[in-house]
Design an enzyme around this catalytic site. Structure first.
Site, PDB file in Angstrom:
ATOM      1  N   PHE A  80      -1.702   6.565   3.263  1.00  0.00           N
ATOM      2  CA  PHE A  80      -1.126   7.200   4.449  1.00  0.00           C
ATOM      3  C   PHE A  80      -0.279   6.195   5.240  1.00  0.00           C
ATOM      4  CE2 PHE A  80      -4.609  10.242   3.750  1.00  0.00           C
ATOM      5  CZ  PHE A  80      -3.890  11.417   3.850  1.00  0.00           C
ATOM      6  N   GLY A  81      -0.785   4.972   5.378  1.00  0.00           N
ATOM      7  CA  GLY A  81      -0.061   3.969   6.160  1.00  0.00           C
ATOM      8  C   GLY A  81       1.222   3.544   5.462  1.00  0.00           C
ATOM      9  N   GLY A  86       0.818  -1.212   0.000  1.00  0.00           N
ATOM     10  CA  GLY A  86       0.000   0.000   0.000  1.00  0.00           C
ATOM     11  C   GLY A  86       0.850   1.258   0.000  1.00  0.00           C
ATOM     12  N   GLU A 110     -19.257  17.002   2.553  1.00  0.00           N
ATOM     13  CA  GLU A 110     -18.348  17.838   1.760  1.00  0.00           C
ATOM     14  C   GLU A 110     -18.752  17.848   0.294  1.00  0.00           C
ATOM     15  OE1 GLU A 110     -14.367  17.623   4.540  1.00  0.00           O
ATOM     16  OE2 GLU A 110     -14.596  16.077   3.036  1.00  0.00           O
ATOM     17  N   VAL A 164      -1.432  -7.107  -4.989  1.00  0.00           N
ATOM     18  CA  VAL A 164      -1.117  -8.283  -4.174  1.00  0.00           C
ATOM     19  C   VAL A 164      -2.330  -9.202  -4.150  1.00  0.00           C
ATOM     20  CG1 VAL A 164      -0.551  -9.085  -1.842  1.00  0.00           C
ATOM     21  CG2 VAL A 164       0.542  -7.030  -2.769  1.00  0.00           C
TER      22      VAL A 164
HETATM   23  C1  LIG Z   1     -13.352  10.541   0.266  1.00  0.00           C
HETATM   24  C2  LIG Z   1     -12.573  10.341   1.541  1.00  0.00           C
HETATM   25  C3  LIG Z   1     -12.398  11.405   2.407  1.00  0.00           C
HETATM   26  C4  LIG Z   1     -11.657  11.238   3.584  1.00  0.00           C
HETATM   27  N1  LIG Z   1     -11.482  12.309   4.415  1.00  0.00           N
HETATM   28  C5  LIG Z   1     -10.701  12.169   5.506  1.00  0.00           C
HETATM   29  C6  LIG Z   1     -10.411  13.291   6.337  1.00  0.00           C
HETATM   30  O1  LIG Z   1     -10.888  14.403   6.097  1.00  0.00           O
HETATM   31  N2  LIG Z   1      -9.588  13.108   7.417  1.00  0.00           N
HETATM   32  C7  LIG Z   1      -9.035  11.890   7.705  1.00  0.00           C
HETATM   33  O2  LIG Z   1      -8.266  11.769   8.652  1.00  0.00           O
HETATM   34  N3  LIG Z   1      -9.312  10.809   6.958  1.00  0.00           N
HETATM   35  C8  LIG Z   1     -10.114  10.918   5.866  1.00  0.00           C
HETATM   36  N4  LIG Z   1     -10.373   9.830   5.083  1.00  0.00           N
HETATM   37  C9  LIG Z   1      -9.868   8.511   5.503  1.00  0.00           C
HETATM   38  C10 LIG Z   1      -8.399   8.345   5.171  1.00  0.00           C
HETATM   39  O3  LIG Z   1      -8.159   8.728   3.839  1.00  0.00           O
HETATM   40  C11 LIG Z   1      -8.024   6.890   5.400  1.00  0.00           C
HETATM   41  O4  LIG Z   1      -8.267   6.586   6.744  1.00  0.00           O
HETATM   42  C12 LIG Z   1      -6.570   6.619   5.068  1.00  0.00           C
HETATM   43  O5  LIG Z   1      -6.342   6.856   3.704  1.00  0.00           O
HETATM   44  C13 LIG Z   1      -6.197   5.200   5.422  1.00  0.00           C
HETATM   45  O6  LIG Z   1      -4.869   4.970   5.032  1.00  0.00           O
HETATM   46  P1  LIG Z   1      -4.397   3.519   4.606  1.00  0.00           P
HETATM   47  O7  LIG Z   1      -2.948   3.634   4.307  1.00  0.00           O
HETATM   48  O8  LIG Z   1      -4.834   2.532   5.610  1.00  0.00           O
HETATM   49  O9  LIG Z   1      -5.237   3.179   3.292  1.00  0.00           O
HETATM   50  P2  LIG Z   1      -5.295   3.935   1.909  1.00  0.00           P
HETATM   51  O10 LIG Z   1      -4.877   5.336   2.023  1.00  0.00           O
HETATM   52  O11 LIG Z   1      -6.652   3.631   1.370  1.00  0.00           O
HETATM   53  O12 LIG Z   1      -4.211   3.179   1.024  1.00  0.00           O
HETATM   54  C14 LIG Z   1      -4.366   1.856   0.637  1.00  0.00           C
HETATM   55  C15 LIG Z   1      -3.256   1.520  -0.330  1.00  0.00           C
HETATM   56  O13 LIG Z   1      -3.235   0.134  -0.560  1.00  0.00           O
HETATM   57  C16 LIG Z   1      -3.173  -0.133  -1.932  1.00  0.00           C
HETATM   58  N5  LIG Z   1      -3.772  -1.452  -2.135  1.00  0.00           N
HETATM   59  C17 LIG Z   1      -5.001  -1.869  -1.781  1.00  0.00           C
HETATM   60  N6  LIG Z   1      -5.165  -3.176  -2.085  1.00  0.00           N
HETATM   61  C18 LIG Z   1      -4.004  -3.574  -2.644  1.00  0.00           C
HETATM   62  C19 LIG Z   1      -3.556  -4.803  -3.181  1.00  0.00           C
HETATM   63  N7  LIG Z   1      -4.308  -5.905  -3.174  1.00  0.00           N
HETATM   64  N8  LIG Z   1      -2.314  -4.853  -3.711  1.00  0.00           N
HETATM   65  C20 LIG Z   1      -1.517  -3.758  -3.723  1.00  0.00           C
HETATM   66  N9  LIG Z   1      -1.894  -2.573  -3.223  1.00  0.00           N
HETATM   67  C21 LIG Z   1      -3.116  -2.482  -2.679  1.00  0.00           C
HETATM   68  C22 LIG Z   1      -3.909   1.035  -2.579  1.00  0.00           C
HETATM   69  O14 LIG Z   1      -3.539   1.188  -3.926  1.00  0.00           O
HETATM   70  C23 LIG Z   1      -3.411   2.173  -1.698  1.00  0.00           C
HETATM   71  O15 LIG Z   1      -2.151   2.608  -2.133  1.00  0.00           O
HETATM   72  C24 LIG Z   1     -11.112   9.968   3.900  1.00  0.00           C
HETATM   73  C25 LIG Z   1     -11.309   8.897   3.039  1.00  0.00           C
HETATM   74  C26 LIG Z   1     -12.026   9.082   1.856  1.00  0.00           C
HETATM   75  C27 LIG Z   1     -12.219   7.920   0.913  1.00  0.00           C
END
Ligand SMILES: Cc1cc2nc3c(=O)[nH]c(=O)nc-3n(C[C@H](O)[C@H](O)[C@H](O)COP(=O)(O)OP(=O)(O)OC[C@H]3O[C@@H](n4cnc5c(N)ncnc54)[C@H](O)[C@@H]3O)c2cc1C
Length: 475
Positions: free
Chosen positions: A20-21, A17, A180, A85
């Site tokens: 953010f994480g 991924g 929003e 993946v």
């Molecule tokens: C429209 C929207 C508005 C938001 N607004 C806010 C806000 O105002 N404030 C806030 O704090 N949070 C907000 N969030 C939530 C925040 O964006 C998420 O909590 C955050 O992005 C989570 O981070 P993550 O790394 O867990 O997942 P993500 O950021 O979703 O990243 C997941 C990653 O994994 C990759 N991935 C997924 N499956 C696979 C696979 N099988 N193989 C390879 N790669 C894969 C994707 O391509 C991506 O790069 C919002 C979310 C959305 C959708």
């Protein structure tokens, strides 16, 4: 034993991924004595909180989705691999991914899974055909096409009923994203499009924000929810609560009221922002780790150190982890990744005893949602505030977390144009924005291997498999 045969390989961390994480994890390992492979199915790091501004023409997709490879260009211990993946093999410590027909097997010593979540239609996946969600750049561009396209179609039609249908926008889900987006569709009509058409008044459009719950912004509490609701209503947005969507089709949606009766809303443009379903990789991990479970949204119920049972080197962070009182927000992902990489770095020094790790502790920095220009609601600890100062705080915070100086600079200019002026710089729409998702789904059903951003290779790689019509679509 010769000196060549002595193993000199460094500890290998695999991150799944680039959200953010994933990105935080990679950056946190910058000075660590490790090799890092970051595998993601998109080439960019997406700033999801601003997707709604891409959908409504304020920002370009590049401003909120810089290339991960370029962000990490100078960090020499990281390799970025594009690929989806499909399988994580905990027993053999390998990650299996593919890009079109190319398969990769990547071994790991430590694994950080940050694969996030997708839109959930609560078992009604067929709704997605006509009511796309907003989780990806593709989604936001499709929505931009559908929103602006609806005004265009309304200008052309001579039927009053059809004009009303085209000018009715329904946003399902009154959480921060729904609030929003509804606010921005109303402002787009009222400020940017006003006076640009000859047979319609864009401002006559109906924007409906609908939710099965009894309140707007339930996680932010009654007071802020009501403030957001009143502001939206002042802008002309119709709020319909206790209303459950029971069907979605091309012409509109069917709504089931609390008393069991149903009603129709004829509308061309529908948006789904009502729920999340974690990546399927979570279930896969749980099945291989004795005793680990997933919750109803498919999130992994992790141990207090964010690992899966029996695998102290496998961390699950962000939207894919289920930890009590940690919301599915950017801060949860960032803090989870920092915690996991700290443990990995400690283990390299021999300072980590998996049996005695300090549990992950989430520091709640609060939450915010914009309602309109100059108006937001914010909650920081026990402090709740709304209006202009909340909006300024929202602006500052989003600029701080946006990646790249150039992106911050162009975003400030785009905001000035849209919020002080009336213009929007990203009003272009194309047929591909609107139709490509469904066409790609059809291609995938027909067995054509697709990967994000690799379209020119699709027809070239598999010409003998593709039907003539598919080749035309892919090319
Ligand atoms: C429209 C929207 C508005 C938001 N607004 C806010 C806000 O105002 N404030 C806030 O704090 N949070 C907000 N969030 C939530 C925040 O964006 C998420 O909590 C955050 O992005 C989570 O981070 P993550 O790394 O867990 O997942 P993500 O950021 O979703 O990243 C997941 C990653 O994994 C990759 N991935 C997924 N499956 C696979 C696979 N099988 N193989 C390879 N790669 C894969 C994707 O391509 C991506 O790069 C919002 C979310 C959305 C959708």
């Amino acid at each position: 034993m010769s000196s060549e045969s002595v193993e000199t390989r460094r500890h290998h961390v695999v991150i799944i991924g680039s959200g953010f994480g994933g990105l935080t994890a990679a950056k946190s390992l910058k000075h660590a004595d490790v090799d890092v492979t970051l595998i993601a199915k998109t080439t960019h790091h997406l700033f999801q909180p601003l997707l709604y501004q891409v959908a409504t023409g304020v920002l370009s997709e590049g401003e909120i989705a810089p290339a991960t490879r370029l962000i990490l260009k100078k960090q020499k211990n990281v390799q970025v691999l594009l690929g989806e993946v499909d399988n994580i093999d905990l027993a053999n410590k390998t990650v299996h991914s593919h890009l079109m027909e190319m398969e990769s097997v990547t071994p790991y010593d430590s694994l950080i899974v940050a694969a996030g979540a997708q839109q959930s239609y609560f078992g009604n996946d067929q709704f997605a055909t006509f009511a796309p969600g907003m989780k990806t750049i593709d989604d936001a561009l499709e929505l931009r096409g559908r929103i602006i396209g609806a005004f265009e179609a309304a200008e052309v039609t001579t039927s009053q009923a059809e004009r009303e249908r085209r000018l009715t926008f329904v946003v399902v889900g009154a959480g921060p994203t729904g609030v929003e987006l509804a606010g921005q569709i109303a402002e787009l009509a009222d400020r940017t499009l006003a006076g640009a058409f000859r047979t319609i008044e864009p401002n006559d459009c109906r924007v409906i924000l609908l939710d099965a719950a009894p309140a707007v912004l339930p996680p932010m509490g009654e007071k802020l929810g009501l403030k957001a609701q009143h502001r939206l209503e002042k802008m002309g947005v119709e709020i319909q609560l206790n209303a459950m969507v029971s069907d979605v089709d091309r012409m509109g949606i069917t709504v089931k009221e609390k008393d069991g009766t149903t009603r129709r809303i004829e509308c061309a443009c529908k948006v789904w922002s009502a729920g999340v379903q974690a990546s399927g990789l979570g279930k896969q991990l749980a099945e291989q780790s004795d005793g680990t479970e997933v919750d109803r949204a498919g999130r992994v119920v992790v141990e207090p150190d964010l690992t899966v049972k029996g695998h102290p080197n496998v961390f699950v962070v962000g939207d894919l982890m289920s930890v009590p009182k940690v919301p599915g927000m950017a801060q949860g992902a960032i803090q989870g990744s920092k915690y996991a990489t700290k443990l990995i770095k400690a283990s390299l020094k021999g300072d980590d005893d998996p049996a005695n790790r300090k549990p992950f502790k989430y520091f709640d920095k609060g939450s915010m949602a914009t309602v309109s220009r100059f108006n937001a609601v914010a909650q920081v600890g026990k402090l709740e505030f709304a209006g202009f100062f909340a909006w300024v705080a929202w602006l500052g915070l989003h600029l701080f977390y946006l990646v790249g100086h150039k992106n911050r600079f162009t975003t400030i200019i785009a905001w000035a144009i849209a919020f002080i002026g009336r213009g929007r710089g990203q009003m272009a729409i194309t047929s591909q924005m609107i139709y490509a998702r469904l066409a790609m789904e059809q291609l995938q059903k027909n067995g054509t291997p697709l990967a994000m951003n690799i379209s020119p290779d699709v027809a070239a790689a598999e010409p003998e498999k593709a039907e003539p019509s598919e080749q035309k679509a892919a090319g």
